[in-house]
Design an enzyme around this catalytic site. Structure first.
Site, mmCIF file in Angstrom:
data_model
loop_
_atom_site.group_PDB
_atom_site.id
_atom_site.type_symbol
_atom_site.label_atom_id
_atom_site.label_comp_id
_atom_site.label_asym_id
_atom_site.label_seq_id
_atom_site.Cartn_x
_atom_site.Cartn_y
_atom_site.Cartn_z
ATOM 1 C CG HIS A 473 -1.805 1.175 1.359
ATOM 2 N ND1 HIS A 473 -3.142 1.153 1.067
ATOM 3 C CD2 HIS A 473 -1.546 2.445 1.758
ATOM 4 C CE1 HIS A 473 -3.667 2.342 1.257
ATOM 5 N NE2 HIS A 473 -2.715 3.155 1.689
ATOM 6 C CD GLU A 474 1.644 3.650 3.639
ATOM 7 O OE1 GLU A 474 1.838 4.703 3.005
ATOM 8 O OE2 GLU A 474 0.605 3.444 4.295
ATOM 9 C CG HIS A 477 0.223 6.281 -0.710
ATOM 10 N ND1 HIS A 477 -0.825 6.907 -1.320
ATOM 11 C CD2 HIS A 477 -0.291 5.673 0.399
ATOM 12 C CE1 HIS A 477 -1.937 6.687 -0.608
ATOM 13 N NE2 HIS A 477 -1.638 5.941 0.430
#
Ligand SMILES: [Zn+2]
Length: 688
Positions: A473-474, A477
């Protein structure tokens, strides 16, 4: 003061983490603020016509230096906190905030931007340049800068009161949570509760010189009691206490958030009207991807209509299980979590600990990089740079020809002095500068378990599947920040991206954690080196959608309540519902499946929308999930590791950043507007 004497003023390359000390902060910030103010004066008082080079570039240069230096301070404060650094951070934060307030209210700058936007030369700027100027003009308006003086004073007073009332709302929830305690005389009454939770409760009582066990409403205590305590009366007691926090039914009437909710809604409504909008929801939606509250409501209701039958089935199954196997014929709200855990354990017997052995750190990182390199046609390799802690690693992303694309830091392990949670932060933003391109740099921070021991004798860190999802997820980003091709800092990377679309690239990456083709290369048992058994993977998949219907309608209930409250509820006339609680009851009648007790005062602790940043924005969770699932479905169609689909996602979404509306980027990538189908399918909500 020079870059030689103050490393925070050195912008020649990466931040000099080995040299920065707390004593550098104040002098650097003061110098950069003075520099920024001087630049503002120069461009604001420039007698000649505003152009990109005389207005936007000098401001961008000055602010970029300030943001880079201040970003380093904020980052260090979050990951290697010390009392000296914290003081330096807090001493300077108000000064930095004040500059941004000044900028947002400077009508001379507004006039310059207006002049630039209206000039014939505007037509010759490129799309990112135009978008950045339009964003500036929009933000002056939404920030109240264009109001006549009397209204501006009132606008400012509203902002200040809102900040104060929202903080009080949070304080009440916290006080009510902290004040409640319940002492249990012996461990028999805690049967079923995990041993570590009982140990904590024992220690908490002992710390007060008491016998027995001290229970609280804080999540690490409350949740396991509701999930595992066999003692039904105890569950009921704690459920009541938690559900009535900060309400008129709670322990202390001073903590009742009811009056604050009314005040917050009235202030938001007044603010919206001052700005010329009919409702707070309308103001909030201006800089978002969703256009109107009607669009959001239709979206939530459409998803609700499809999810509700699944939620009803989930509930019927749970109630039957509680009645038949747990001897709970009068199945009640304080039994939901308990029955859920029992049913889950019965149906999907696998241990998280067993699973974890298959995810040693090096395999996980190699698996992550393999996905990214394959689909986006880039290369990732470890490099070296000054870091703030010996366990931090530094990497470079290059294209296939070896040209630098971006760089990132991995600070993955939990440790003392580091803020909890996981996040991506921008260290340097991509933009065009006089010497060429300033390449983007990102921080990726997690709080994962560290390896045990050191050197050759160390046991590698093993991650849970949930940890792996967080990391992906990170990293999503991070890729949004690093794979951008935009050359204007205010709309490059994640900057300027609509708030309800920002989670698209991150949630998108999570999908790969559920692919056999990815996991079979990403797993190796820490001792036997065997890859994840297919059977275990199948169990994980089966457990993934357990009670997803109930979870979906719960999110939709919050989203509908929030949007109707900020779009349609009139806090002065109490219409069309008598009160926020009456609205919530109506929404529950429409969409909820789990029955709620009369004493439920959930909204009194709904900090997301009353104290946090999610007012008229709670729908974003589901909104971004739909986008990310739908984006991923192209990879399901063309091949999970399709480089053609990857190139398109990179070109049309990641590379564009905030330089054009997210909907345009999505349509350019997918060839059509977003659809719900993929999310429903991923959640097992399609009857085939
Ligand atoms: Zn995120």
């Amino acid at each position: 003061m020079t870059p030689e004497t103050n490393p925070l003023l050195d912008f020649s390359g990466l931040p000099r983490f080995d040299a920065v000390r707390p004593i550098h902060v104040t002098p650097a910030v003061d110098a950069l603020l003075a520099d920024a103010r001087a630049t503002i004066e120069t461009v604001a008082t420039n007698a000649s016509a505003a152009t990109w080079t005389t207005l936007v570039e000098p401001l961008a240069d000055a602010l970029d230096r300030l943001e880079r230096a201040w970003g380093v301070v904020g980052h260090l404060n979050a990951v290697v906190n010390t009392p000296e650094l914290r003081d330096a951070y807090h001493d300077n934060l108000p000064k930095v905030t004040a500059l941004h307030t000044e900028l947002a209210q400077d009508l001379r700058l507004y006039a310059k931007y207006r002049e630039l936007a209206d000039a014939p030369a505007f037509a010759f700027l490129d799309a990112p340049q135009k978008k950045s100027i339009e964003n500036e003009l929009r933000d002056f308006k939404l920030g109240g800068a264009l109001l006549p003086d009397a209204k501006k004073t009132r606008f400012k007073a509203i902002q200040e009161e809102l900040a104060q009332v929202c903080a009080e709302f949070d304080d009440h929830v916290l006080d009510a949570t902290n004040a409640w305690t319940h002492y249990v005389p012996n461990a028999d009454l805690l049967a079923g509760v995990p041993a570590d939770v009982i140990g904590e409760a024992r220690a908490a009582a002992a710390a007060e010189g008491r016998d027995g066990y001290k229970l609280t409403l804080r999540m690490p205590c409350y949740l396991p009691v509701l999930q595992y305590a066999e003692n039904r009366e105890l569950r009921r007691t704690m459920h009541y206490a938690n559900s009535t926090r900060a309400s008129e039914l709670g322990a202390n009437p001073e903590w009742d958030n009811g009056p604050l909710i009314d005040r917050i809604l009235a202030l938001r409504q007044e603010e919206a009207q001052l700005l010329g909008f009919a409702s707070f929801a309308e103001v909030s939606l201006v800089p978002r991807m969703a256009r109107t509250s009607a669009e959001v409501l239709a979206f939530l209701r459409d998803l609700g209509a499809r999810a509700k039958p699944h939620a009803e089935r989930d509930y019927a199954e749970l109630a039957a299980f509680a009645r038949d196997e747990l001897d709970l014929p009068d199945f009640a709200p304080w039994d939901f979590a308990f029955a859920t855990e029992k049913l889950k354990a019965k149906r999907f017997a696998f241990s998280e600990q067993e699973l974890r052995q298959y995810f040693p750190e090096d395999r996980v990182l190699a698996g992550l990089f393999r996905v990214v390199e394959t689909i986006y046609g880039v290369q990732i390799r470890e490099s070296s740079a000054a870091v703030w802690h010996p366990t931090v690693r530094f990497f470079e992303i290059t294209d296939r020809a070896g040209a630098l694309v971006g760089q990132f830091y991995f600070d993955l392990y939990a440790r003392e002095g580091k803020q909890g949670g996981a996040w991506m932060g921008d260290a340097i933003n991509r933009r065009r500068v006089s010497g060429g391109i300033q390449h983007p740099v990102a921080y990726m921070t997690c709080n994962l378990p560290a390896p045990l021991g050191e050197g050759a004798a160390a046991t590698p860190a093993c991650f849970t599947h949930e940890d792996v999802i967080t990391l992906f997820h990170e990293f999503g980003h991070g890729l949004h920040q690093l794979l951008t091709r935009v050359e204007v800092a205010s709309v490059s990377g994640i900057r300027g991206v609509e708030w309800d679309a920002v989670e698209l690239p991150s949630q998108f990456m999570e999908n790969f954690c559920w692919e056999w083709d990815v996991l079979k290369h990403m797993t190796a048992h820490v001792e036997s080196q065997a890859r994840l058994p297919r059977q275990l993977f199948d169990k994980m998949l089966a457990a993934k959608n357990f009670q997803v219907g109930l979870a979906t309608v719960r999110q939709l209930e919050f989203g509908l309540f929030d949007m109707l409250l900020h779009a349609q509820y009139d806090p002065a006339a109490h219409e069309p519902w008598d009160s926020p609680q009456a609205l919530l009851d109506a929404v529950r009648g429409e969409i909820a499946v789990l029955p709620k007790p009369d004493y439920d005062r959930f909204i009194h602790a709904f900090g997301h929308i009353f104290a946090g940043g999610y007012a008229a924005g709670y729908y974003s969770y589901k909104w971004a999930e739909v986008l990310s699932a739908d984006a991923y479905s192209l990879f399901e169609e063309e091949g999970v590791l399709s480089s053609a689909a990857g190139a398109r996602f990179r070109d049309e979404v990641l590379a564009r950043g905030g330089s054009r509306p997210a909907l345009e980027s999505f349509v350019a990538f997918r060839g059509r507007a977003p659809k719900l189908d993929a999310l429903l399918r991923h959640n097992g909500m399609v009857v085939s």
